[in-house]
Motif scaffolding. Sequence first.
Motif, PDB file in Angstrom:
ATOM      1  N   SER A 181      -5.722   3.074   1.549  1.00 42.16           N
ATOM      2  CA  SER A 181      -4.592   3.519   0.742  1.00 42.16           C
ATOM      3  C   SER A 181      -4.495   2.671  -0.535  1.00 42.16           C
ATOM      4  O   SER A 181      -4.727   1.459  -0.492  1.00 42.16           O
ATOM      5  CB  SER A 181      -3.306   3.386   1.550  1.00 42.16           C
ATOM      6  OG  SER A 181      -2.199   3.797   0.797  1.00 42.16           O
ATOM      7  N   LYS A 227       0.860  -1.182   0.000  1.00 40.78           N
ATOM      8  CA  LYS A 227       0.000   0.000   0.000  1.00 40.78           C
ATOM      9  C   LYS A 227       0.899   1.236   0.000  1.00 40.78           C
ATOM     10  O   LYS A 227       2.011   1.202   0.532  1.00 40.78           O
ATOM     11  CB  LYS A 227      -0.897   0.008   1.232  1.00 40.78           C
ATOM     12  CG  LYS A 227      -1.972  -1.060   1.175  1.00 40.78           C
ATOM     13  CD  LYS A 227      -2.937  -0.896   2.317  1.00 40.78           C
ATOM     14  CE  LYS A 227      -4.068  -1.876   2.135  1.00 40.78           C
ATOM     15  NZ  LYS A 227      -5.342  -1.225   2.172  1.00 40.78           N
ATOM     16  N   MET A 228       0.397   2.319  -0.572  1.00 37.72           N
ATOM     17  CA  MET A 228       1.180   3.563  -0.565  1.00 37.72           C
ATOM     18  C   MET A 228       1.457   3.996   0.868  1.00 37.72           C
ATOM     19  O   MET A 228       2.558   4.415   1.192  1.00 37.72           O
ATOM     20  CB  MET A 228       0.441   4.670  -1.314  1.00 37.72           C
ATOM     21  CG  MET A 228       0.522   4.563  -2.800  1.00 37.72           C
ATOM     22  SD  MET A 228      -0.322   5.945  -3.548  1.00 37.72           S
ATOM     23  CE  MET A 228       0.881   6.393  -4.771  1.00 37.72           C
ATOM     24  N   ASN A 229       0.430   3.898   1.709  1.00 43.05           N
ATOM     25  CA  ASN A 229       0.578   4.187   3.127  1.00 43.05           C
ATOM     26  C   ASN A 229      -0.005   3.012   3.899  1.00 43.05           C
ATOM     27  O   ASN A 229      -1.221   2.912   4.039  1.00 43.05           O
ATOM     28  CB  ASN A 229      -0.138   5.490   3.493  1.00 43.05           C
ATOM     29  CG  ASN A 229       0.050   5.862   4.949  1.00 43.05           C
ATOM     30  OD1 ASN A 229       0.516   5.062   5.749  1.00 43.05           O
ATOM     31  ND2 ASN A 229      -0.333   7.084   5.292  1.00 43.05           N
ATOM     32  N   LYS A 284      -2.975   3.338   6.462  1.00 38.31           N
ATOM     33  CA  LYS A 284      -4.336   3.709   6.061  1.00 38.31           C
ATOM     34  C   LYS A 284      -4.984   2.523   5.360  1.00 38.31           C
ATOM     35  O   LYS A 284      -4.440   1.985   4.396  1.00 38.31           O
ATOM     36  CB  LYS A 284      -4.314   4.906   5.114  1.00 38.31           C
ATOM     37  CG  LYS A 284      -3.915   6.199   5.773  1.00 38.31           C
ATOM     38  CD  LYS A 284      -4.081   7.355   4.810  1.00 38.31           C
ATOM     39  CE  LYS A 284      -3.791   8.673   5.480  1.00 38.31           C
ATOM     40  NZ  LYS A 284      -3.995   9.785   4.545  1.00 38.31           N
TER      41      LYS A 284
END
Length: 76
Positions: free
Chosen positions: A45, A37-39, A42
Amino acid sequence: MEYPKQIMKISELKKMGFPEPFLLEAYRDPRQTFATKMNPFKSNSPIIFDTTELDKWISKKIKIQTDEFARQRRRQ
């Protein structure tokens, strides 16, 4: 396969014709090292993929399936 970018979101890969269940299977594979995930903190995300490593994973998956198919045919 040629990809427009080295790192792509799941939505971009879906637009290229990859089925979402297949991409989620790749993401959830415990041995994969190419999707995250990008973040990670979250839950909503976007999932991103390293397309070079994704391509290697797809090739490996096809080889495993082909070998298994050949093994089953020899048993008959």
